[in-house]
Design a protein around this motif. Structure first.
Motif, PDB file in Angstrom:
ATOM      1  N   THR A 199      -7.087   8.440  -1.117  1.00 30.32           N
ATOM      2  CA  THR A 199      -6.220   7.983  -0.040  1.00 30.32           C
ATOM      3  C   THR A 199      -4.959   8.836   0.041  1.00 30.32           C
ATOM      4  O   THR A 199      -4.471   9.136   1.134  1.00 30.32           O
ATOM      5  N   LEU A 203       0.903   4.184  -2.870  1.00 32.12           N
ATOM      6  CA  LEU A 203       0.591   5.582  -2.555  1.00 32.12           C
ATOM      7  C   LEU A 203       1.769   6.508  -2.852  1.00 32.12           C
ATOM      8  O   LEU A 203       1.583   7.603  -3.402  1.00 32.12           O
ATOM      9  N   ASP A 225      -6.006  11.989   1.708  1.00 34.32           N
ATOM     10  CA  ASP A 225      -6.241  11.722   3.128  1.00 34.32           C
ATOM     11  C   ASP A 225      -4.926  11.620   3.889  1.00 34.32           C
ATOM     12  O   ASP A 225      -4.794  12.124   5.011  1.00 34.32           O
ATOM     13  N   ARG A 226      -3.945  10.946   3.277  1.00 34.64           N
ATOM     14  CA  ARG A 226      -2.654  10.770   3.938  1.00 34.64           C
ATOM     15  C   ARG A 226      -1.963  12.116   4.126  1.00 34.64           C
ATOM     16  O   ARG A 226      -1.378  12.380   5.189  1.00 34.64           O
ATOM     17  N   GLU A 282      -3.582  13.887   7.010  1.00 36.85           N
ATOM     18  CA  GLU A 282      -3.143  13.395   8.319  1.00 36.85           C
ATOM     19  C   GLU A 282      -1.820  14.020   8.721  1.00 36.85           C
ATOM     20  O   GLU A 282      -1.618  14.397   9.886  1.00 36.85           O
ATOM     21  N   HIS A 302      -5.967  -3.747  -3.237  1.00 37.30           N
ATOM     22  CA  HIS A 302      -5.944  -2.697  -2.213  1.00 37.30           C
ATOM     23  C   HIS A 302      -6.792  -1.484  -2.576  1.00 37.30           C
ATOM     24  O   HIS A 302      -7.285  -0.788  -1.683  1.00 37.30           O
ATOM     25  N   PHE A 303      -6.960  -1.220  -3.867  1.00 38.93           N
ATOM     26  CA  PHE A 303      -7.700  -0.036  -4.298  1.00 38.93           C
ATOM     27  C   PHE A 303      -8.617  -0.397  -5.457  1.00 38.93           C
ATOM     28  O   PHE A 303      -8.194  -1.053  -6.410  1.00 38.93           O
ATOM     29  N   ALA A 324      -9.844   6.018  -6.072  1.00 34.57           N
ATOM     30  CA  ALA A 324      -9.684   5.570  -4.690  1.00 34.57           C
ATOM     31  C   ALA A 324      -8.253   5.807  -4.213  1.00 34.57           C
ATOM     32  O   ALA A 324      -8.025   6.163  -3.045  1.00 34.57           O
ATOM     33  N   ILE A 325      -7.297   5.621  -5.104  1.00 36.37           N
ATOM     34  CA  ILE A 325      -5.903   5.902  -4.757  1.00 36.37           C
ATOM     35  C   ILE A 325      -5.729   7.388  -4.471  1.00 36.37           C
ATOM     36  O   ILE A 325      -5.093   7.784  -3.486  1.00 36.37           O
ATOM     37  N   VAL A 374       0.836  -1.203   0.000  1.00 36.61           N
ATOM     38  CA  VAL A 374       0.000   0.000   0.000  1.00 36.61           C
ATOM     39  C   VAL A 374       0.870   1.251   0.000  1.00 36.61           C
ATOM     40  O   VAL A 374       0.610   2.211  -0.731  1.00 36.61           O
TER      41      VAL A 374
END
Length: 211
Positions: free
Chosen positions: A59, A15, A62-63, A66, A49-50, A55-56, A11
């Protein structure tokens, strides 16, 4: 790399690779096959995973969010700064993270994605304001560096203006138009006892106007 042997590493590889390609080529010009070729993973490993390239992307964003949140929390909890000083540092750090981190180069592709814009607005009201901006504004009111009777409303307006209205990529603008908006923004905040955008920061924002 086997698909299920080291799932967390897989993953992370996906990413990291997708982030680099999105920054370099843009989201629309990056294909799933580009990600497959760069990671040397099979299509099945990616889809395990995606579910899609979108969707990638979500994410990846989102990362980045964070990471940004951790940085903002550090500023929020700093000792020895007034609320207004913290707020100024939050805005400077947010701009620098956005521009230096590469997200600015993805924005032309992200803004056409309704899901991204929905997440952006949702994050303002459910994460950024209650967890970071509002506590700082409230501290500023308590220490006298911010004069406001409605801290929550002020916190929301500040982020809506900064994240949507001031953004040089969300709407096509000339550097002069962006500078005018930044000047208005400073006049707006001045009535509450502070300014957030220093001249060099305005220069940075204006420099990323789309031609």
């Amino acid at each position: 790399m086997a698909r299920n042997k080291h799932p967390e590493q897989t993953v992370q590889l996906i990413l990291d690779t997708a982030s680099r390609l999105f920054f370099q080529k843009g989201y629309d010009r990056t294909t799933l096959q580009d990600i497959i070729d760069a990671t040397k993973l099979s299509k099945g490993a990616i889809y395990h995973h995606f579910s899609s390239k979108e969707a990638i992307l979500i994410t990846v964003v989102d990362r980045m969010g964070e990471f940004n949140s951790a940085v903002l929390a550090e500023i929020r909890d700093k000792k020895g700064l007034t609320g207004a000083e913290k707020l100024r540092q939050v805005f400077r750090t947010s701009v620098e993270l956005s521009f230096q981190g590469g997200i600015i180069h993805m924005m032309p592709y992200l803004i056409d994605n309704p899901q991204f814009l929905t997440l952006q607005v949702k994050s303002i009201f459910e994460e950024a304001v209650p967890h970071y901006i509002l506590p700082i504004v409230q501290q500023g009111i308590d220490d006298g560096s911010i004069q406001a009777e409605h801290p929550e409303a002020l916190s929301e307006v500040l982020l809506i203006l900064a994240d949507l209205w001031l953004h040089p990529v969300l709407r096509r603008s000339s550097p002069e138009q962006v500078r005018d908006r930044c000047a208005f923004f400073n006049r707006f905040t001045r009535q509450y006892g502070f300014e957030l955008l220093e001249p060099d920061l305005i220069d940075t924002i204006a420099s990323f106007c789309q031609p």
